[in-house]
Design an enzyme around this catalytic site. Structure first.
Site, short mmCIF file in Angstrom:
data_model
loop_
_atom_site.label_atom_id
_atom_site.label_comp_id
_atom_site.label_asym_id
_atom_site.label_seq_id
_atom_site.Cartn_x
_atom_site.Cartn_y
_atom_site.Cartn_z
N GLY A 161 11.10 15.61 16.46
CA GLY A 161 10.07 16.45 17.08
C GLY A 161 8.75 16.31 16.34
O GLY A 161 8.71 16.41 15.12
N ASP B 235 9.96 23.55 12.34
CA ASP B 235 11.03 24.53 12.09
C ASP B 235 11.11 25.05 10.65
O ASP B 235 11.73 26.09 10.41
CB ASP B 235 12.39 23.92 12.45
CG ASP B 235 12.59 23.79 13.96
OD1 ASP B 235 11.76 24.34 14.70
OD2 ASP B 235 13.56 23.14 14.37
N GLU C 40 14.95 30.70 19.65
CA GLU C 40 15.69 30.04 20.74
C GLU C 40 17.17 29.84 20.39
O GLU C 40 18.02 29.84 21.27
CB GLU C 40 15.06 28.69 21.10
CG GLU C 40 15.08 27.70 19.97
CD GLU C 40 14.59 26.31 20.35
OE1 GLU C 40 14.67 25.93 21.52
OE2 GLU C 40 14.13 25.60 19.44
N ARG D 9 -2.36 9.35 7.49
CA ARG D 9 -3.65 8.97 6.89
C ARG D 9 -3.52 8.88 5.35
O ARG D 9 -3.98 7.93 4.73
CB ARG D 9 -4.69 10.01 7.30
CG ARG D 9 -6.05 9.90 6.67
CD ARG D 9 -6.90 11.01 7.27
NE ARG D 9 -8.24 11.09 6.71
CZ ARG D 9 -8.55 11.85 5.65
NH1 ARG D 9 -7.62 12.54 5.02
NH2 ARG D 9 -9.81 11.90 5.23
N ARG E 21 9.82 41.95 30.37
CA ARG E 21 9.29 40.65 30.75
C ARG E 21 9.66 39.64 29.65
O ARG E 21 9.79 40.02 28.48
CB ARG E 21 7.76 40.70 30.86
CG ARG E 21 7.26 41.59 31.99
CD ARG E 21 7.54 40.97 33.36
NE ARG E 21 6.96 41.74 34.44
CZ ARG E 21 7.55 42.74 35.08
NH1 ARG E 21 8.76 43.15 34.71
NH2 ARG E 21 6.94 43.37 36.08
N HIS F 80 6.99 24.39 23.95
CA HIS F 80 6.35 23.28 23.23
C HIS F 80 4.89 23.50 22.88
O HIS F 80 4.31 22.67 22.15
CB HIS F 80 6.52 21.98 24.03
CG HIS F 80 7.93 21.46 23.97
ND1 HIS F 80 8.95 22.01 24.70
CD2 HIS F 80 8.49 20.48 23.23
CE1 HIS F 80 10.08 21.37 24.44
NE2 HIS F 80 9.83 20.43 23.55
N GLY G 195 17.23 14.72 11.20
CA GLY G 195 17.76 13.50 11.82
C GLY G 195 17.11 12.26 11.21
O GLY G 195 17.76 11.23 10.98
O1 F6P Z 1 12.88 20.33 15.67
C1 F6P Z 1 11.72 20.88 16.18
C2 F6P Z 1 11.95 21.46 17.55
O2 F6P Z 1 10.68 21.81 18.05
C3 F6P Z 1 12.91 22.64 17.62
O3 F6P Z 1 12.32 23.86 17.25
C4 F6P Z 1 13.31 22.60 19.06
O4 F6P Z 1 14.56 23.21 19.25
C5 F6P Z 1 13.38 21.13 19.35
O5 F6P Z 1 12.50 20.50 18.44
C6 F6P Z 1 13.05 20.75 20.75
O6 F6P Z 1 13.21 19.37 20.86
P1 F6P Z 1 12.80 18.52 22.13
O7 F6P Z 1 11.31 18.51 22.20
O8 F6P Z 1 13.38 17.18 21.85
O9 F6P Z 1 13.41 19.20 23.31
#
Ligand code: F6P
Length: 325
Positions: free
Chosen positions: A11, A130, A225, A21, A249, A255, A106
């Site tokens: 991510g 994260d 999440e 840079r 709500r 993202h 990863g």
């Molecule tokens: O690892 C960062 C992250 O933004 C997590 O917070 C989120 O669960 C995941 O990536 C979402 O990944 P993708 O954009 O591949 O769906």
């Protein structure tokens, strides 16, 4: 070393460009050439077309930009032995002797396996919103992400107050609640639901019952999440069923937390860690993540960074319960 490579993977996070840079300019200051690999491990497998020579000018005017100029991917192919063999042959062709990888869990897992199989040394810089890596107080992008989340919460607060509503706001954090906890404190939210805490819906129901007794007119609950009972939609459905007349709500920030211009903090952190990572690699270090602990550049073995759990700060958790009164 005469030539190293840099890439971003997993991510993306704001500040990755500032880190690229710093990597390029630090290496060049030591007469080491730098190749940028586009699209992370996928690009390493694709070969020549994804390897670009980087110089000081190619990383000009990027410190303020979110995303990553080198692009990113979550590579399935690199997880196979065949994929890694092709990647190794490509690195050999390009004359790459060491790698700086910018990413998260990863990314470092891949680098560790790759070294064990082919002996190419890597140093990592922690780039993920994260903040879930052991061996650094903060990861590159976390500060920007929490600022983005808090700006959104501030806006939602306006409409929540106007209508006297309850909002469940979902923030990112698959396995950890660092974003959720910081956004709760800074956004003045009343409750937080985290992957690390068994904060079941009964507790939330009790909270909302006592809330009406104290006559609070609106509420904000931040949900990570990866909360074990589900995200914000799942939690709001549970409460709708359990409390007659309950209305709420749901807002999923998603993202937008990953984009945007990095904060000053992230730019400085990314610059320090890019510089620290290159120095470590050229000094013969390998398979370690370059992080910042108590404001000191620190190296932590990949294996620890990816397997050890960074705990949430218990003081912050307690604080939520005190500040929400
Ligand atoms: O690892 C960062 C992250 O933004 C997590 O917070 C989120 O669960 C995941 O990536 C979402 O990944 P993708 O954009 O591949 O769906």
């Amino acid at each position: 070393m005469k030539k190293i490579a840099v890439f971003t993977s997993g991510g993306d996070s704001p500040g990755m460009n500032a880190c690229i840079r710093a990597v390029v300019r630090t290496a060049i200051s030591k007469n080491v050439a730098v190749s940028g690999i586009l699209q992370g491990y996928n690009g390493m497998i694709k070969g020549a077309e994804n390897f670009i020579e980087l110089n000081s000018r190619s990383v000009g005017n990027i410190i303020q930009r979110g995303g990553t100029i080198l692009k990113s991917s979550r590579s399935k192919e690199f997880m196979t032995k065949e994929g890694r063999e092709i990647a190794y042959q490509n690195l050999k062709k390009e004359g790459i002797e060491g790698i700086i990888c910018i990413g998260g869990n990863g990314t470092f897992t891949g680098a560790e396996i790759f070294y064990n199989e082919y002996g190419i040394p890597s140093i990592g810089a922690p780039g993920t919103i994260d903040n879930d890596l052991y061996g650094t107080d903060l990861t590159i992008g976390f500060d920007t992400a929490i600022n983005t989340a808090v700006q959104a919460i501030d806006k939602i607060r306006d409409t929540a107050e106007s209508h006297g509503r309850i909002f469940f706001i979902e923030v990112m954090g698959r396995d950890t609640g660092f974003i959720a906890l910081a956004a709760t404190i800074a956004g003045g939210a009343e409750m937080v639901m985290l992957p690390e805490v068994k904060n079941d819906h009964v507790q939330l129901i009790n909270f909302f019952k006592s809330r009406s007794e104290t006559k609070k007119s609106f509420s904000i609950v931040v949900v990570a999440e990866g909360n074990f009972e589900g995200g914000a939609s799942a939690i709001s459905t549970i409460l709708n069923k359990e409390i007659p007349g309950f209305e709420s709500r749901v807002v999923i920030l998603g993202h937008i937390q990953r984009g945007g211009s990095p904060t000053t903090y992230d730019r400085v952190l990314a610059s320090k860690l890019g510089y620290g990572a290159v120095n470590a690699l050229l000094a013969g270090e390998k398979n370690k993540m370059c992080g910042l602990i108590n404001n000191q550049i620190t190296l932590t073995p990949f294996i620890d960074a990816i397997t050890k759990k960074k705990p949430l700060n218990p003081d912050l958790l307690n604080l939520v319960g005190i500040l929400n009164n």
